[in-house]
Design an enzyme around this catalytic site. Structure first.
Site, PDB file in Angstrom:
ATOM      1  N   ASP A  68       6.444  -3.974  -1.336  1.00  0.00           N
ATOM      2  CA  ASP A  68       5.793  -2.876  -0.620  1.00  0.00           C
ATOM      3  C   ASP A  68       6.766  -1.714  -0.501  1.00  0.00           C
ATOM      4  O   ASP A  68       7.984  -1.881  -0.666  1.00  0.00           O
ATOM      5  CB  ASP A  68       5.351  -3.348   0.771  1.00  0.00           C
ATOM      6  CG  ASP A  68       4.181  -2.548   1.327  1.00  0.00           C
ATOM      7  OD1 ASP A  68       3.874  -1.475   0.770  1.00  0.00           O
ATOM      8  OD2 ASP A  68       3.581  -2.990   2.319  1.00  0.00           O
ATOM      9  N   GLY A  69       6.246  -0.555  -0.215  1.00  0.00           N
ATOM     10  CA  GLY A  69       7.076   0.612   0.020  1.00  0.00           C
ATOM     11  C   GLY A  69       7.441   0.736   1.489  1.00  0.00           C
ATOM     12  O   GLY A  69       7.156  -0.149   2.297  1.00  0.00           O
ATOM     13  N   ALA A  70       8.079   1.846   1.837  1.00  0.00           N
ATOM     14  CA  ALA A  70       8.449   2.102   3.232  1.00  0.00           C
ATOM     15  C   ALA A  70       8.597   3.600   3.426  1.00  0.00           C
ATOM     16  O   ALA A  70       8.871   4.343   2.478  1.00  0.00           O
ATOM     17  CB  ALA A  70       9.746   1.393   3.600  1.00  0.00           C
ATOM     18  N   GLY A  94       2.649   5.004   7.050  1.00  0.00           N
ATOM     19  CA  GLY A  94       2.231   6.359   6.723  1.00  0.00           C
ATOM     20  C   GLY A  94       0.894   6.391   6.002  1.00  0.00           C
ATOM     21  O   GLY A  94       0.140   7.358   6.114  1.00  0.00           O
ATOM     22  N   LYS A 139       6.964   1.756   8.619  1.00  0.00           N
ATOM     23  CA  LYS A 139       5.882   1.741   7.654  1.00  0.00           C
ATOM     24  C   LYS A 139       4.594   2.169   8.344  1.00  0.00           C
ATOM     25  O   LYS A 139       4.515   2.192   9.555  1.00  0.00           O
ATOM     26  CB  LYS A 139       5.706   0.336   7.053  1.00  0.00           C
ATOM     27  CG  LYS A 139       6.812  -0.041   6.071  1.00  0.00           C
ATOM     28  CD  LYS A 139       6.616  -1.425   5.480  1.00  0.00           C
ATOM     29  CE  LYS A 139       5.252  -1.643   4.874  1.00  0.00           C
ATOM     30  NZ  LYS A 139       4.903  -0.632   3.833  1.00  0.00           N
ATOM     31  N   THR A 158       0.844  -1.195   0.000  1.00  0.00           N
ATOM     32  CA  THR A 158       0.000   0.000   0.000  1.00  0.00           C
ATOM     33  C   THR A 158       0.879   1.244   0.000  1.00  0.00           C
ATOM     34  O   THR A 158       1.948   1.254   0.608  1.00  0.00           O
ATOM     35  CB  THR A 158      -0.918   0.001   1.232  1.00  0.00           C
ATOM     36  OG1 THR A 158      -1.845  -1.087   1.123  1.00  0.00           O
ATOM     37  CG2 THR A 158      -1.702   1.300   1.352  1.00  0.00           C
ATOM     38  N   SER A 162       2.081   5.095  -2.307  1.00  0.00           N
ATOM     39  CA  SER A 162       2.310   5.634  -3.651  1.00  0.00           C
ATOM     40  C   SER A 162       3.291   4.799  -4.463  1.00  0.00           C
ATOM     41  O   SER A 162       3.097   4.592  -5.669  1.00  0.00           O
ATOM     42  CB  SER A 162       2.804   7.083  -3.547  1.00  0.00           C
ATOM     43  OG  SER A 162       3.996   7.159  -2.770  1.00  0.00           O
ATOM     44  N   GLU A 195      -0.299  -4.831   6.273  1.00  0.00           N
ATOM     45  CA  GLU A 195       1.011  -4.923   5.626  1.00  0.00           C
ATOM     46  C   GLU A 195       1.932  -5.877   6.381  1.00  0.00           C
ATOM     47  O   GLU A 195       2.649  -6.676   5.773  1.00  0.00           O
ATOM     48  CB  GLU A 195       1.650  -3.530   5.539  1.00  0.00           C
ATOM     49  CG  GLU A 195       1.006  -2.631   4.502  1.00  0.00           C
ATOM     50  CD  GLU A 195       1.558  -1.222   4.525  1.00  0.00           C
ATOM     51  OE1 GLU A 195       1.552  -0.578   3.469  1.00  0.00           O
ATOM     52  OE2 GLU A 195       1.989  -0.750   5.603  1.00  0.00           O
TER      53      GLU A 195
END
Length: 232
Positions: free
Chosen positions: A83-85, A98, A96, A28, A30, A105
């Site tokens: 995934d992003g961070a 935000g 994570k 999840t 951007s 996640e």
């Protein structure tokens, strides 16, 4: 190159690790959204995968992109999560949450054989803590939970302001699980693993945004290209 373009570069590099038949955790945020969009292009070209989304927002994106979805109730393990961070340290420990999806996640990451983190190079830090640490909590007994969290910070040698995250309407942000989030502005976390261990048993704390030992690979996009970092 824009920050958004760097995020898309990192997502494209992670896509190289995806193989036909894989069971994927879909992150999840951007940067993860770029991965979902690029994965959708591959699916339309014939790639056979199935995904488990980490939020309702990611579910909607994946459905729009034509990615087949399932749940962890139907799969015992996932092959890969991308995934992003919000922050990544040299040991590939993360902050994570935000985007507010930290609980799902972490469940998905823990159920995966491998987790790849994708980000632009600004997310790489010497130590965690500058980005506010999200702590997902049950609204009941909020003051007692806040006090216990503050005590955990003191024991871990950290301090800072905790605020309830607000949504666009000015009311408390509510997660997909129906919980609230404290954002803890700590500045620096001396020992992230120690703090995670102190937060885990607190009644009222559902989950926190410290992802310790879950990420195996980080792909960081910068002006000079993609830097791939593997956990030592």
């Amino acid at each position: 190159m824009t920050l958004d373009a760097l995020k898309r570069q990192a997502a494209a590099r992670a896509l190289e690790y995806v193989e036909d038949g894989m069971r994927l955790g879909l992150g999840t945020g951007s940067t993860a959204k770029h991965f979902v969009e690029l994965l959708g292009e591959r699916v339309r070209d014939g790639l056979k995968v199935v995904g488990v989304p980490t939020s309702e927002a990611t579910r909607a994106d994946a459905e729009r992109c034509g990615i087949p979805l399932t749940t962890l109730d139907d799969l015992d393990r996932l092959d890969l999560t991308v995934d992003g961070a919000d922050e990544i340290d040299p040991d590939l420990n993360l902050i994570k949450g935000g985007g507010g999806a930290l609980l799902r996640e972490k469940i998905v990451a823990a159920a995966s054989e491998r987790m790849i983190v994708i980000a632009d190079e600004t997310k790489w830090v010497a130590g965690l803590g500058r980005f506010p640490l999200p702590i997902e909590v049950i609204p009941f007994g909020l003051a007692a939970t806040r006090r216990a969290i503050a005590e955990a910070f003191t024991k871990a040698g950290a301090s800072g302001q905790m605020v309830v995250r607000k949504g666009p309407d000015g009311l408390a942000f509510v997660t997909d699980g129906g919980h609230w989030i404290f954002d803890a502005h700590l500045g620096q976390i001396p020992d992230a693993s120690h703090l995670a261990g102190l937060l885990n048993p607190i009644p009222g704390v559902v989950e926190h945004g410290l992802f310790i030992g879950l990420a195996r690979v980080a792909m960081l996009a910068g002006a000079q290209g993609i830097r791939v970092v593997e956990r030592r």
